[in-house]
Design an enzyme around this catalytic site. Structure first.
Site, PDB file in Angstrom:
ATOM      1  CE  LYS A  41      -3.246  -2.469   2.937  1.00  0.00           C
ATOM      2  NZ  LYS A  41      -4.057  -2.467   4.140  1.00  0.00           N
ATOM      3  CG  ASP A  98      -8.441  -6.507   7.825  1.00  0.00           C
ATOM      4  OD1 ASP A  98      -8.104  -7.713   7.853  1.00  0.00           O
ATOM      5  OD2 ASP A  98      -8.359  -5.822   6.785  1.00  0.00           O
TER       6      ASP A  98
END
Length: 431
Positions: free
Chosen positions: A125, A161
């Site tokens: 990312k 997550d």
């Protein structure tokens, strides 16, 4: 799944089945004040979560930007920046004098060694901070906090997550033992019997396993159902040969699958009078949200007209219906494949426990599930069909990376307290 759980086979497994060291779901007795840190992109959030009487009674948060030079600078600078933002947040919340436990959602590929020890495998990312890969990120965070010296934190729990999604739903619903994300990417976790997790010592109890199911099929196991379009999506992706399952079902790829299908039909003179616009030749131009717009029950055809016009395509009424059919087929395939894997997880929990019937809840998050008009219905219908002995409910997660991280921390604290009580009981027996 068995390969991923195996002691000698896990390194060759496509479905990684990573131990998370989360050993229980919430039981409703958790209470107290918790901090949560959510780092997964160019912004990160700091949260203060207060839990009592089986609900989150207070949740305050603050977002902090991470400047580009910090994203690619030394790791020490990144963690100092996080500690500085955490310090500022504690000031605004009047929490400086308290030492609170912290849940840390760190959305980068890590190998978790314990609930408070997680080694960064590689940055993604757009991050590339030096001196962090191969290191324990909890230790780096604690060192940065020590360098400041103006506040302390208690225990730290690392949270994936997907696990956060399951745990945020596990507080209102104690049957929640599966977490699933189907958005830009896809993944799932579930509660496994520890005796089956061969990489972890112990026989009793359970542990949440992060399946990393996006990699299913990376060993060619799905080749029988992959189409020429799937192979093309993979070939033109930034990571060819990996995340085969994810590329068939997740939001990052559904638009491109539909686009390649429309292009093929146009080239075969079955659509748009044989005309192919530049937009259909450009990856990413047909956005995944277009599927949601085109499949909307009442406004779908009008939306299809607008979208096809924006892509410079000449259409007639038949073309509109064909485009709707293509979108419906691709999203239905996504829901069916997702349901097949979900049914497998539910059936595994059921057979692990030797149950005739299992009642369980899936905590779920992700834009495809939340925003597509038909996806959730298609998924739920197919799961019923594929796991008839499981009664599966779905609960949308509210802030898994914040509330979920706090719940993981709360459960870890509860288990630590219980084990201390057991230890002291043992001492009493020995005297």
């Amino acid at each position: 799944m068995k390969k991923g759980l195996g002691k000698t086979t896990h390194h060759k497994a496509c479905v990684k089945m990573l131990p998370t060291f989360v050993r229980a779901t919430p039981d409703g007795t958790e209470k107290g004040d918790f901090l949560a840190l959510d780092l997964g992109g160019t912004n990160f959030r700091v949260l203060h979560v207060q839990v009592k009487e089986q609900k989150v009674v207070k949740m305050d948060s603050q977002s902090c930007a991470i400047p580009q030079e910090i994203m690619v600078g030394p790791g020490k600078q990144l963690f100092d920046h996080i500690a500085a933002c955490l310090s500022k947040f504690l000031d605004t919340q009047n929490l400086k004098g308290k030492t609170l436990p912290l849940g840390f959602t760190f959305s980068f590929p890590c190998e978790q060694k314990e609930i408070d020890k997680s080694i960064l495998i590689r940055w993604t990312k757009g991050f590339n901070c030096s001196g962090v890969e191969g290191k324990d990120v909890v230790k780096l965070l604690k060192m940065a906090i020590q360098r400041r010296g103006d506040f302390n934190i208690d225990s730290v729990a690392m949270v994936n997550d997907t696990v956060g999604t399951m745990m945020s739903c596990g507080y209102p619903d104690s049957n929640c033992e599966i977490g699933m994300i189907i958005g830009t990417g896809t993944n799932a976790c579930y509660m496994e019997d520890i005796k089956n997790v061969q990489r972890v010592v112990g026989e009793d109890g359970q542990m949440c396993i992060n399946t990393e199911w996006g990699g299913f099929g990376d060993d060619n196991a799905l080749n029988d159902i992959l189409t020429e379009i799937d192979f093309e999506v993979d070939r033109t992706s930034i990571n060819p040969g990996v995340h085969t399952f994810e590329k068939m079902i997740s939001g990052m790829y559904l638009g491109d699958i539909v686009c390649l299908m429309l292009k093929k039909l146009a080239e075969e003179k079955l659509l748009f009078k044989g005309q192919v616009s530049d937009a259909l030749r450009t990856p990413g131009k047909f956005e995944t949200k277009f599927l949601s717009d085109i499949e909307k029950p009442r406004s779908g055809l009008e939306n299809a007209k607008r979208i096809l016009n924006s892509l410079d395509l000449k259409w007639d009424l038949t073309d509109l219906h064909v485009v709707q059919l293509v979108c419906d087929t691709i999203s239905k395939r996504s829901a069916d494949l997702c349901a097949a894997c979900l049914a497998t997880l539910a059936n595994r929990i059921r057979t692990n426990r030797g149950l005739e019937k299992l009642k369980t809840t899936v905590g779920v998050d992700g834009t495809v599930y939340r925003k597509h008009p038909n996806f959730s219905t298609k998924l739920e219908e197919r799961v019923k069909e594929l796991a008839p002995q499981c009664e599966i409910s779905f609960l949308i997660s509210e802030d898994g990376s914040g509330k979920g991280a706090a719940m993981v921390t709360a459960v870890a604290q509860r288990l630590a307290r219980q084990s201390r009580l057991l230890d002291s009981d043992d001492d009493g027996d020995n005297s």
